[in-house]
Design an enzyme around this catalytic site. Structure first.
Site, PDB file in Angstrom:
ATOM      1  N   ASP A 153       0.824  -1.199   0.000  1.00 52.33           N
ATOM      2  CA  ASP A 153       0.000   0.000   0.000  1.00 52.33           C
ATOM      3  C   ASP A 153       0.867   1.262   0.000  1.00 52.33           C
ATOM      4  OD1 ASP A 153      -2.323   1.422   0.030  1.00 52.33           O
ATOM      5  OD2 ASP A 153      -2.839   0.993   2.111  1.00 52.33           O
ATOM      6  N   GLY A 154       0.302   2.345  -0.534  1.00 53.88           N
ATOM      7  CA  GLY A 154       0.948   3.652  -0.391  1.00 53.88           C
ATOM      8  C   GLY A 154       1.685   4.181  -1.613  1.00 53.88           C
ATOM      9  N   TRP A 203       2.935   8.054  -1.816  1.00 54.61           N
ATOM     10  CA  TRP A 203       4.385   8.235  -2.032  1.00 54.61           C
ATOM     11  C   TRP A 203       4.599   9.223  -3.189  1.00 54.61           C
ATOM     12  CZ3 TRP A 203       7.506   7.465  -6.300  1.00 54.61           C
ATOM     13  CH2 TRP A 203       8.884   7.432  -6.083  1.00 54.61           C
ATOM     14  N   ARG A 259       0.236   9.621  -9.631  1.00 53.83           N
ATOM     15  CA  ARG A 259       0.096   8.354  -8.896  1.00 53.83           C
ATOM     16  C   ARG A 259       0.761   7.188  -9.627  1.00 53.83           C
ATOM     17  NH1 ARG A 259      -3.617   7.700  -5.178  1.00 53.83           N
ATOM     18  NH2 ARG A 259      -4.028   5.558  -5.814  1.00 53.83           N
ATOM     19  N   ASN A 302     -10.204  -2.733  -7.186  1.00 55.98           N
ATOM     20  CA  ASN A 302      -9.404  -1.723  -7.883  1.00 55.98           C
ATOM     21  C   ASN A 302      -9.961  -1.296  -9.248  1.00 55.98           C
ATOM     22  OD1 ASN A 302      -6.162  -2.776  -6.582  1.00 55.98           O
ATOM     23  ND2 ASN A 302      -7.506  -1.126  -5.915  1.00 55.98           N
ATOM     24  N   TRP A 303     -10.956  -2.043  -9.785  1.00 50.56           N
ATOM     25  CA  TRP A 303     -11.555  -1.653 -11.069  1.00 50.56           C
ATOM     26  C   TRP A 303     -12.228  -0.287 -10.969  1.00 50.56           C
ATOM     27  CZ3 TRP A 303     -10.224  -4.325 -15.227  1.00 50.56           C
ATOM     28  CH2 TRP A 303      -9.917  -5.673 -15.091  1.00 50.56           C
ATOM     29  N   ARG A 328     -11.078   2.361  -9.788  1.00 51.28           N
ATOM     30  CA  ARG A 328     -10.119   3.473  -9.908  1.00 51.28           C
ATOM     31  C   ARG A 328     -10.218   4.099 -11.296  1.00 51.28           C
ATOM     32  NH1 ARG A 328      -4.844   2.706  -6.236  1.00 51.28           N
ATOM     33  NH2 ARG A 328      -5.969   1.957  -4.415  1.00 51.28           N
ATOM     34  N   ARG A 330      -5.515  -2.770   8.026  1.00 53.17           N
ATOM     35  CA  ARG A 330      -6.695  -3.553   7.610  1.00 53.17           C
ATOM     36  C   ARG A 330      -6.244  -4.725   6.757  1.00 53.17           C
ATOM     37  NH1 ARG A 330      -8.441   1.759   6.306  1.00 53.17           N
ATOM     38  NH2 ARG A 330      -7.707   1.450   4.195  1.00 53.17           N
ATOM     39  N   ILE A 331      -7.158  -5.676   6.596  1.00 51.69           N
ATOM     40  CA  ILE A 331      -6.815  -6.881   5.822  1.00 51.69           C
ATOM     41  C   ILE A 331      -7.314  -6.772   4.377  1.00 51.69           C
ATOM     42  CG2 ILE A 331      -8.837  -8.191   6.579  1.00 51.69           C
ATOM     43  CD1 ILE A 331      -6.978 -10.607   6.949  1.00 51.69           C
TER      44      ILE A 331
HETATM   45  C1  FPP Z   1      -1.502   0.605  -3.448  1.00 52.87           C
HETATM   46  O1  FPP Z   1      -1.177   1.910  -3.631  1.00 52.87           O
HETATM   47  C2  FPP Z   1      -1.059  -0.139  -4.572  1.00 52.87           C
HETATM   48  C3  FPP Z   1      -1.816  -0.932  -5.379  1.00 52.87           C
HETATM   49  C4  FPP Z   1      -3.025  -0.533  -6.122  1.00 52.87           C
HETATM   50  C5  FPP Z   1      -1.394  -2.303  -5.552  1.00 52.87           C
HETATM   51  C6  FPP Z   1       0.115  -2.518  -5.720  1.00 52.87           C
HETATM   52  C7  FPP Z   1       0.600  -2.260  -7.083  1.00 52.87           C
HETATM   53  C8  FPP Z   1       1.912  -2.192  -7.406  1.00 52.87           C
HETATM   54  C9  FPP Z   1       2.997  -2.414  -6.420  1.00 52.87           C
HETATM   55  C10 FPP Z   1       2.301  -1.866  -8.777  1.00 52.87           C
HETATM   56  C11 FPP Z   1       1.787  -2.848  -9.773  1.00 52.87           C
HETATM   57  C12 FPP Z   1       2.594  -4.052  -9.861  1.00 52.87           C
HETATM   58  C13 FPP Z   1       2.257  -5.072 -10.658  1.00 52.87           C
HETATM   59  C14 FPP Z   1       3.136  -6.273 -10.778  1.00 52.87           C
HETATM   60  C15 FPP Z   1       1.009  -5.043 -11.442  1.00 52.87           C
HETATM   61  P1  FPP Z   1      -2.327   2.946  -3.595  1.00 52.87           P
HETATM   62  O2  FPP Z   1      -2.542   3.465  -4.966  1.00 52.87           O
HETATM   63  O3  FPP Z   1      -3.521   2.369  -2.920  1.00 52.87           O
HETATM   64  O4  FPP Z   1      -1.676   4.036  -2.698  1.00 52.87           O
HETATM   65  P2  FPP Z   1      -2.454   5.115  -1.827  1.00 52.87           P
HETATM   66  O5  FPP Z   1      -3.229   4.337  -0.785  1.00 52.87           O
HETATM   67  O6  FPP Z   1      -1.337   5.897  -1.253  1.00 52.87           O
HETATM   68  O7  FPP Z   1      -3.311   5.894  -2.759  1.00 52.87           O
END
Ligand code: FPP
Length: 231
Positions: free
Chosen positions: A11-12, A16, A24, A59-60, A62, A185-186
């Site tokens: 996450d994050g 970041w 993003r 995540n769809w 987004r 969270r899980i």
């Molecule tokens: C969480 O960050 C990240 C994800 C949506 C999943 C993890 C994805 C990767 C590490 C990159 C993709 C890698 C592959 C192999 C497909 P967030 O966007 O939720 O961060 P935030 O909570 O700070 O917004």
């Protein structure tokens, strides 16, 4: 003792990137790169199984450009895994629901799973279009189908049988779950499999999660096991 199986909620990436004034998607690119760094470190430390949460069934929702960037990153990641299969000696599997994915992605997943199937120095599971409740529902459908076709007697359904219908069949349950970036969270991740796992939460966003912090998480895991007498 090194945990045999570590599961990670990465996450994050977004925060970041935002903190650096970047889009993003740059966070996701950095995050995808970090999977390689952490997999290499895990292998060196003797971790046998690593399961990373790359795209959830939620995540769809987004923005479209972010979803397609995550799809591209999966393809890029798989391409590299294909190219470096022999060098890495790493078996790669993708868990989650395949149906909704584009054909070119499904094909690539199958090719990488096939070409890495014989490697066993480390096992990497990429959870992609994965949701634990969805996985449990899909398993239940397959079980009922097998009962209906007379291949399985409902009286023989044990926890073990159920586990063998999940995407993680043949993979031991995680000993340790790591979630980065402060949330505790899980999030619909490996609900069945994490029943007895230790949880490690860190404020570090995923792109900054380093091999050193991986070692710190393992140290904490060991301290807890010593304290609670894991015999
Ligand atoms: C969480 O960050 C990240 C994800 C949506 C999943 C993890 C994805 C990767 C590490 C990159 C993709 C890698 C592959 C192999 C497909 P967030 O966007 O939720 O961060 P935030 O909570 O700070 O917004």
């Amino acid at each position: 003792m090194v945990p045999k199986h570590i599961a990670i909620i990465m996450d994050g990436n977004g925060r970041w990137a935002k903190a650096k004034g970047l889009p993003r998607t740059v966070g996701h690119i950095k995050g995808a790169k970090n999977i390689e760094t952490i997999a290499r470190a895990a292998k060196k430390l003797g971790v046998k199984y690593l399961t990373v949460y790359a795209f959830s069934t939620e995540n769809w929702s987004r923005p479209e450009d972010e979803v397609s960037k995550l799809m591209e990153l999966l393809i890029e990641y798989l391409n590299k895994a294909y190219k470096n299969a022999e060098k890495n000696q790493m078996r790669v599997r993708v868990i989650g629901q395949r149906e909704r994915l584009e054909k070119r992605i499904k094909d690539r997943i199958e090719e990488v799973e096939e070409v890495t199937a014989g490697y066993d120095e480390i096992f990497l599971q990429v959870a992609f279009n994965y949701g634990s409740r969805d996985e449990i529902v899909r398993a239940t459908r397959k079980i009922t189908q097998d009962v209906k076709e007379g291949k399985l007697d409902s009286a023989d359904i044990t926890e073990e049988t159920f586990g063998s219908y999940l995407d993680t069949k043949d993979i031991p349950d995680p000993d340790l779950l790591i979630r980065t970036s402060g949330e505790e969270r899980i999030s619909n991740y490996l609900l069945w499999q994490l029943a007895y796992s230790e949880f490690y939460f860190t404020k570090t966003p995923w792109p900054d999660f380093s091999p050193k912090e991986l070692e710190a998480a393992i140290d904490e895991f060991n301290n807890r096991n010593r304290r609670f007498g894991n015999v």
